[in-house]
Scaffold this motif. Structure first.
Motif, mmCIF file in Angstrom:
data_model
loop_
_atom_site.group_PDB
_atom_site.id
_atom_site.type_symbol
_atom_site.label_atom_id
_atom_site.label_comp_id
_atom_site.label_asym_id
_atom_site.label_seq_id
_atom_site.Cartn_x
_atom_site.Cartn_y
_atom_site.Cartn_z
ATOM 1 N N THR A 1 0.856 -1.199 0.000
ATOM 2 C CA THR A 1 0.000 0.000 0.000
ATOM 3 C C THR A 1 0.887 1.243 0.000
ATOM 4 O OG1 THR A 1 -0.100 -0.169 2.388
ATOM 5 C CG2 THR A 1 -1.953 -1.056 1.165
ATOM 6 N N ILE B 1 -7.169 -0.212 -1.951
ATOM 7 C CA ILE B 1 -6.961 1.171 -1.530
ATOM 8 C C ILE B 1 -8.253 1.734 -0.960
ATOM 9 C CG2 ILE B 1 -7.480 2.158 -3.799
ATOM 10 C CD1 ILE B 1 -4.843 3.535 -1.473
ATOM 11 N N PRO C 1 0.064 2.881 -10.290
ATOM 12 C CA PRO C 1 -0.984 1.859 -10.264
ATOM 13 C C PRO C 1 -1.693 1.887 -8.917
ATOM 14 C CG PRO C 1 1.131 0.924 -10.920
ATOM 15 C CD PRO C 1 1.403 2.324 -10.456
ATOM 16 N N LEU C 2 -2.960 1.617 -8.915
ATOM 17 C CA LEU C 2 -3.749 1.674 -7.698
ATOM 18 C C LEU C 2 -3.502 0.413 -6.885
ATOM 19 C CD1 LEU C 2 -5.845 3.624 -6.534
ATOM 20 C CD2 LEU C 2 -7.598 2.176 -7.495
ATOM 21 N N PRO C 3 -3.000 0.543 -5.666
ATOM 22 C CA PRO C 3 -2.788 -0.654 -4.854
ATOM 23 C C PRO C 3 -4.106 -1.364 -4.584
ATOM 24 C CG PRO C 3 -1.774 1.281 -3.852
ATOM 25 C CD PRO C 3 -2.636 1.766 -4.954
#
Lengths: 208, 216
Positions: free
Chosen positions: B3, B23, B18-20
């Motif tokens: 994260t 999130i 990039p979106l963990p």
């Protein structure tokens, strides 16, 4: 010419690490969006590390827990403390809206801005479907910002999880966690001093 | 991917990442085309890096590599030679698809002229006669999300120039509804010619070997 039946493409809302890259926004840009009306209170959004996310819709048990907590804290707190249900807390890169936040007074400080993490001494999230997120991303965010006391009112597990001693670094976290179950009382500690206590049975479903 | 624990200054954050996973408990907030255009106008999107709006999400346009660029260029030149004056060649410029809250920037879009038609705003799906995406690393997305957006907008003809496999995939007969798609697909390989069909009429053809790497 052969006709090929095409399969439905796989849709992801939150892409994985090799997925398409989403834009991130700064706190100032987020505030600007609110100012021009692109985001409104009805949008029910939070800014988390630059991503604008929608809060989960709430259900009656969730709302009730927030309502009870609010009522009990209002009676308990002197004017030294400012109680804000579901209002923004502004950090360097985020603007979460915890279910309950207690900040240092006086109230007049917040006439034209939201409390900062340094001013927020207690943050409470009421959790049912969002438990993993409240224990994960939210916990890290509050710990990273050194919010001294973080409670998760775990509606599913029937406990209040109290996290203290925030620690920053690469993986921010709280060093201590104490759980309180029905029949027990949770001390309300603000700025290192206990100002009262709340009975778990009062805030969890099935209580009075 | 861990994260995010980035310490951001109060200025602009890193352009994108990039979106963990996890999130957010809730979805990322989606924007309408009108809101997106407002953000672009306010300078909050696209100033530093190219972005596009896909299904309400503001996404970074991935940088393209050389075979992609040269293939697109070859196609572009051939289209210019073939097309009547009233059809414009729109290169990597926004096209609005209101029903899916999208405003992608297709590699090539053939749109109805005259040019003055778009002085006040971007072309929308109804103005588009044909779309081409040159696909190398983006193949999955071009066959997936982009195909759905273009079919949903009833773009009559959609080409994917599949650089890796050396073929041109031609999709026709868009079908809307909950899961938009194209009913027909025909592939053309080296040695074959791809008909250029606009408004149901063939205006010319382009040889696959002329546009794909490794061709003559």
């Amino acid at each position: 010419m052969a006709t090929v039946t095409l399969r439905r493409p796989h849709e992801t809302v939150l892409p994985g690490s090799d997925g398409p890259h989403l834009q991130r926004f700064s706190v100032d840009q987020y505030h600007q969006m609110i100012a021009v009306g692109i985001l409104t209170p009805a949008s029910r959004c939070e800014l988390i590390h630059g991503w604008i996310t929608e809060k989960m819709p709430t259900n009656p048990p969730h709302t009730q827990a927030v309502r009870v907590l609010n009522r009990l804290l209002v009676r308990m707190l002197s004017d030294d403390w400012v109680l804000s249900p579901q209002q923004p807390v502004t950090t360097a890169d985020s603007e979460p809206e915890p279910d309950i936040a207690v900040a240092t007074g006086p109230e007049s400080k917040y006439a034209d801005r939201h409390p900062t993490p340094r001013e927020s001494v207690l943050v409470i999230e009421v959790s049912d479907t969002s438990l993993a997120y409240d224990r994960g991303t939210k916990l890290e965010l509050y710990a990273e910002n050194r919010i001294a006391e973080y409670w998760i009112v775990n509606l599913i597990g029937g406990v209040v999880e109290v996290y203290t001693q925030p620690r920053g670094g690469k993986r921010p976290t709280y060093r201590a966690r104490t759980d309180y179950a029905a029949g027990q009382v949770v001390p309300v500690v603000l700025g290192g001093k206990q100002v009262g206590a709340i009975a778990v049975s009062d805030i969890l479903p099935g209580g009075n | 991917m861990s994260t995010a624990t980035l310490r951001q200054p109060r200025g602009k954050p890193a352009a994108s990442a990039p979106l963990p996973a996890a999130i957010s408990a809730g979805p990322v907030r989606r924007f309408t085309i009108a809101e997106y255009e407002q953000l672009v106008e306010q300078g909050m999107v696209g100033e530093r890096d190219p972005y596009q709006l896909l299904n309400g999400e503001i996404r970074l346009k991935m940088p393209v590599n050389d075979p992609h660029t040269s293939t697109a260029l070859k196609l572009e030149r051939r289209f210019y030679r073939l097309l009547p004056d009233e059809v414009l060649v729109w290169i990597e410029k926004p096209v609005s698809f209101p029903t899916s809250n999208s405003q992608p920037q297709p590699d090539i879009a053939l749109v109805l002229g005259p040019e003055t038609r778009y002085d006040a705003g971007q072309p929308s799906a109804a103005d588009v006669l044909l779309i081409v995406e040159v696909a190398d690393s983006s193949l999955a997305s071009d066959r997936g999300e982009m195909l759905t957006i273009y079919a949903g907008g009833k773009v009559p003809v959609y080409w994917i120039v599949n650089v890796r496999e050396g073929i041109v995939e031609v999709y026709t007969q868009p079908r809307g509804g909950k899961r938009p798609t194209y009913r027909a697909r025909t592939d053309y390989a080296a040695g074959q010619v791809v008909p250029v069909v606009l408004g149901g009429k063939q205006v010319g053809a382009i040889a696959v070997s002329d546009i794909l790497p490794g061709g003559n």
